[in-house]
Design a protein around this motif. Sequence first.
Motif, PDB file in Angstrom:
ATOM      1  N   THR A 184     -10.308  81.656 -45.134  1.00 35.20           N
ATOM      2  CA  THR A 184     -10.176  80.275 -45.615  1.00 35.20           C
ATOM      3  C   THR A 184     -10.391  79.281 -44.485  1.00 35.20           C
ATOM      4  O   THR A 184     -11.076  78.266 -44.653  1.00 35.20           O
ATOM      5  CB  THR A 184      -8.778  80.066 -46.232  1.00 35.20           C
ATOM      6  N   ALA A 185      -9.815  79.585 -43.325  1.00 30.30           N
ATOM      7  CA  ALA A 185      -9.972  78.692 -42.181  1.00 30.30           C
ATOM      8  C   ALA A 185     -11.431  78.610 -41.744  1.00 30.30           C
ATOM      9  O   ALA A 185     -11.942  77.534 -41.421  1.00 30.30           O
ATOM     10  CB  ALA A 185      -9.099  79.172 -41.017  1.00 30.30           C
ATOM     11  N   ARG A 186     -12.100  79.745 -41.760  1.00 30.71           N
ATOM     12  CA  ARG A 186     -13.510  79.770 -41.367  1.00 30.71           C
ATOM     13  C   ARG A 186     -14.348  78.953 -42.355  1.00 30.71           C
ATOM     14  O   ARG A 186     -15.221  78.172 -41.964  1.00 30.71           O
ATOM     15  CB  ARG A 186     -14.001  81.211 -41.326  1.00 30.71           C
ATOM     16  N   ALA A 187     -14.071  79.138 -43.658  1.00 31.39           N
ATOM     17  CA  ALA A 187     -14.814  78.388 -44.678  1.00 31.39           C
ATOM     18  C   ALA A 187     -14.548  76.886 -44.566  1.00 31.39           C
ATOM     19  O   ALA A 187     -15.457  76.065 -44.707  1.00 31.39           O
ATOM     20  CB  ALA A 187     -14.431  78.892 -46.071  1.00 31.39           C
ATOM     21  N   ALA A 188     -13.285  76.520 -44.304  1.00 31.90           N
ATOM     22  CA  ALA A 188     -12.940  75.105 -44.174  1.00 31.90           C
ATOM     23  C   ALA A 188     -13.635  74.484 -42.972  1.00 31.90           C
ATOM     24  O   ALA A 188     -14.128  73.349 -43.022  1.00 31.90           O
ATOM     25  CB  ALA A 188     -11.425  74.943 -44.053  1.00 31.90           C
ATOM     26  N   SER A 189     -13.702  75.227 -41.883  1.00 25.25           N
ATOM     27  CA  SER A 189     -14.384  74.734 -40.689  1.00 25.25           C
ATOM     28  C   SER A 189     -15.880  74.564 -40.948  1.00 25.25           C
ATOM     29  O   SER A 189     -16.487  73.558 -40.551  1.00 25.25           O
ATOM     30  CB  SER A 189     -14.160  75.706 -39.527  1.00 25.25           C
ATOM     31  N   ASN A 190     -16.477  75.528 -41.644  1.00 24.05           N
ATOM     32  CA  ASN A 190     -17.906  75.432 -41.970  1.00 24.05           C
ATOM     33  C   ASN A 190     -18.182  74.246 -42.887  1.00 24.05           C
ATOM     34  O   ASN A 190     -19.195  73.548 -42.741  1.00 24.05           O
ATOM     35  CB  ASN A 190     -18.375  76.728 -42.624  1.00 24.05           C
ATOM     36  N   ALA A 191     -17.273  74.020 -43.859  1.00 20.96           N
ATOM     37  CA  ALA A 191     -17.447  72.889 -44.774  1.00 20.96           C
ATOM     38  C   ALA A 191     -17.377  71.568 -44.015  1.00 20.96           C
ATOM     39  O   ALA A 191     -18.151  70.642 -44.272  1.00 20.96           O
ATOM     40  CB  ALA A 191     -16.376  72.930 -45.867  1.00 20.96           C
ATOM     41  N   ALA A 192     -16.450  71.470 -43.066  1.00 21.97           N
ATOM     42  CA  ALA A 192     -16.346  70.248 -42.264  1.00 21.97           C
ATOM     43  C   ALA A 192     -17.602  70.046 -41.426  1.00 21.97           C
ATOM     44  O   ALA A 192     -18.100  68.915 -41.290  1.00 21.97           O
ATOM     45  CB  ALA A 192     -15.111  70.314 -41.364  1.00 21.97           C
ATOM     46  N   ASP A 193     -18.138  71.126 -40.877  1.00 19.31           N
ATOM     47  CA  ASP A 193     -19.362  71.014 -40.085  1.00 19.31           C
ATOM     48  C   ASP A 193     -20.522  70.490 -40.929  1.00 19.31           C
ATOM     49  O   ASP A 193     -21.315  69.661 -40.477  1.00 19.31           O
ATOM     50  CB  ASP A 193     -19.731  72.372 -39.479  1.00 19.31           C
ATOM     51  N   ALA A 194     -20.615  70.989 -42.167  1.00 15.67           N
ATOM     52  CA  ALA A 194     -21.704  70.560 -43.054  1.00 15.67           C
ATOM     53  C   ALA A 194     -21.582  69.066 -43.384  1.00 15.67           C
ATOM     54  O   ALA A 194     -22.571  68.324 -43.361  1.00 15.67           O
ATOM     55  CB  ALA A 194     -21.704  71.389 -44.331  1.00 15.67           C
ATOM     56  N   VAL A 195     -20.360  68.618 -43.685  1.00 13.08           N
ATOM     57  CA  VAL A 195     -20.148  67.209 -44.010  1.00 13.08           C
ATOM     58  C   VAL A 195     -20.382  66.338 -42.777  1.00 13.08           C
ATOM     59  O   VAL A 195     -20.912  65.233 -42.863  1.00 13.08           O
ATOM     60  CB  VAL A 195     -18.728  66.995 -44.574  1.00 13.08           C
ATOM     61  N   ARG A 196     -19.994  66.851 -41.618  1.00 14.41           N
ATOM     62  CA  ARG A 196     -20.202  66.105 -40.385  1.00 14.41           C
ATOM     63  C   ARG A 196     -21.694  65.847 -40.158  1.00 14.41           C
ATOM     64  O   ARG A 196     -22.107  64.748 -39.788  1.00 14.41           O
ATOM     65  CB  ARG A 196     -19.603  66.880 -39.207  1.00 14.41           C
ATOM     66  N   SER A 197     -22.497  66.859 -40.397  1.00 17.09           N
ATOM     67  CA  SER A 197     -23.943  66.697 -40.243  1.00 17.09           C
ATOM     68  C   SER A 197     -24.489  65.689 -41.250  1.00 17.09           C
ATOM     69  O   SER A 197     -25.349  64.862 -40.933  1.00 17.09           O
ATOM     70  CB  SER A 197     -24.647  68.056 -40.423  1.00 17.09           C
ATOM     71  N   ASP A 198     -23.960  65.753 -42.483  1.00 19.25           N
ATOM     72  CA  ASP A 198     -24.392  64.817 -43.518  1.00 19.25           C
ATOM     73  C   ASP A 198     -24.024  63.392 -43.138  1.00 19.25           C
ATOM     74  O   ASP A 198     -24.813  62.454 -43.318  1.00 19.25           O
ATOM     75  CB  ASP A 198     -23.742  65.207 -44.853  1.00 19.25           C
ATOM     76  N   LEU A 199     -22.814  63.214 -42.593  1.00 16.00           N
ATOM     77  CA  LEU A 199     -22.375  61.883 -42.182  1.00 16.00           C
ATOM     78  C   LEU A 199     -23.279  61.341 -41.083  1.00 16.00           C
ATOM     79  O   LEU A 199     -23.692  60.170 -41.121  1.00 16.00           O
ATOM     80  CB  LEU A 199     -20.932  61.942 -41.688  1.00 16.00           C
ATOM     81  N   GLU A 200     -23.592  62.155 -40.100  1.00 11.35           N
ATOM     82  CA  GLU A 200     -24.436  61.696 -39.009  1.00 11.35           C
ATOM     83  C   GLU A 200     -25.822  61.288 -39.517  1.00 11.35           C
ATOM     84  O   GLU A 200     -26.387  60.285 -39.057  1.00 11.35           O
ATOM     85  CB  GLU A 200     -24.539  62.789 -37.951  1.00 11.35           C
ATOM     86  N   ALA A 201     -26.340  62.037 -40.494  1.00 10.83           N
ATOM     87  CA  ALA A 201     -27.643  61.686 -41.070  1.00 10.83           C
ATOM     88  C   ALA A 201     -27.564  60.350 -41.808  1.00 10.83           C
ATOM     89  O   ALA A 201     -28.463  59.502 -41.703  1.00 10.83           O
ATOM     90  CB  ALA A 201     -28.117  62.788 -42.008  1.00 10.83           C
ATOM     91  N   LYS A 202     -26.483  60.149 -42.557  1.00 12.61           N
ATOM     92  CA  LYS A 202     -26.333  58.907 -43.315  1.00 12.61           C
ATOM     93  C   LYS A 202     -26.141  57.715 -42.384  1.00 12.61           C
ATOM     94  O   LYS A 202     -26.668  56.621 -42.625  1.00 12.61           O
ATOM     95  CB  LYS A 202     -25.160  59.028 -44.292  1.00 12.61           C
TER      96      LYS A 202
END
Length: 362
Positions: A184-202
């Motif tokens: 769960t922790a690994r998945a949560a960290s990966n999800a945050a990384d994905a959103v972080r990349s999306d935020l930087e693009a936006k």
Amino acid sequence: MAAQQRPLRTHSQRTRRLVGGALTAGALLIGTYGTCGLGPAAADPVAAPATAGEAVQRLIDLSRQSEQLNQQALNAQADLDAKEAAAATADKQAADAAAALDAAKADIARFRPVIDRAASSALLGSRTNRLTSLLVSNSPQQLLDQMSIVDLVGARTNDQLSQYQKATDAATAAETAARAAADTARAASNAADAVRSDLEAKRAALQGSMAGVIAAWGQLSAGDKSALAGSMFPPGFDRDSLLEGLVPGSGTSALAAGLTRVGDPYVWGATGPDQFDCSGLVQWAFHQVGKNVPRTSQQQSTFGTPVAEKDLQPGDVVFFYSDISHVGIYAGNGLMLHASTFGVPVQVAPMGSTPFNSARRF
């Protein structure tokens, strides 16, 4: 798992610096003006417009795109904040599960020598029982004493066996929980990384769009800029009579607070106290009357209770466009208070020119 938290915080700090840098750059470029919204990035301005009307329309179109991008980036930031919090919680749960597993293993190690001795004794056939006590006893009293010892040893061994079994079961459960928590922790960290990349693009798209708006603004004449900004209040608007009998803490009192900001500039991502984007103004106004309202227009559209357009009252919150990328506070008679867009300060304006989506009462 604790080692995963440090990169998570580091990424978050880097992202916030990027976000702050984008907004600061935009604020420096536009001086005291800004915009509220998010969608596809605006293209760089091309050839100079042929007419003043074309120039104004280009600015309006670019500002609308920036407004959409602004709200999308704000939503992405909120999503990132939630996912980073979830990742931190998952890391803590994983650490707790690992500690529980270590404790269960320690219990097993504590009982194992006793269990090993009992197993060895049973294997060698040397375990004393009631029959052997009877065969080797020389007197009734000796028989009773030996049987009591046998019962005591048996009860103690059985108790230790029971505790050992409980410890083993606890270790098995703890191992399963620890593995699930780590996943769960690994998945949560990966999800945050994905959103972080999306935020930087936006944010990058927003910064480019802001530059396009600023360039288009520079092509307008002073008269066109003044016409675009318009008046702060429509003809006949009576603020005093509108606010008569307002209830403290109500939507009307939030409207009253918002009306004190009329004339303040619109700035992308701003939440006051003297510059705003559309959702920032709504959040600020309701905060003045003790109500904690979400940050983005999309989040605000699920807050409070729904209100039909025909039932609108001053102080209700009104939302616009199919993507809910603009928001204002209803001011009665088909008017709203809002932070409009780049080059237009906070003002009271007609709702009719903006596609209505929905309304809520906070």
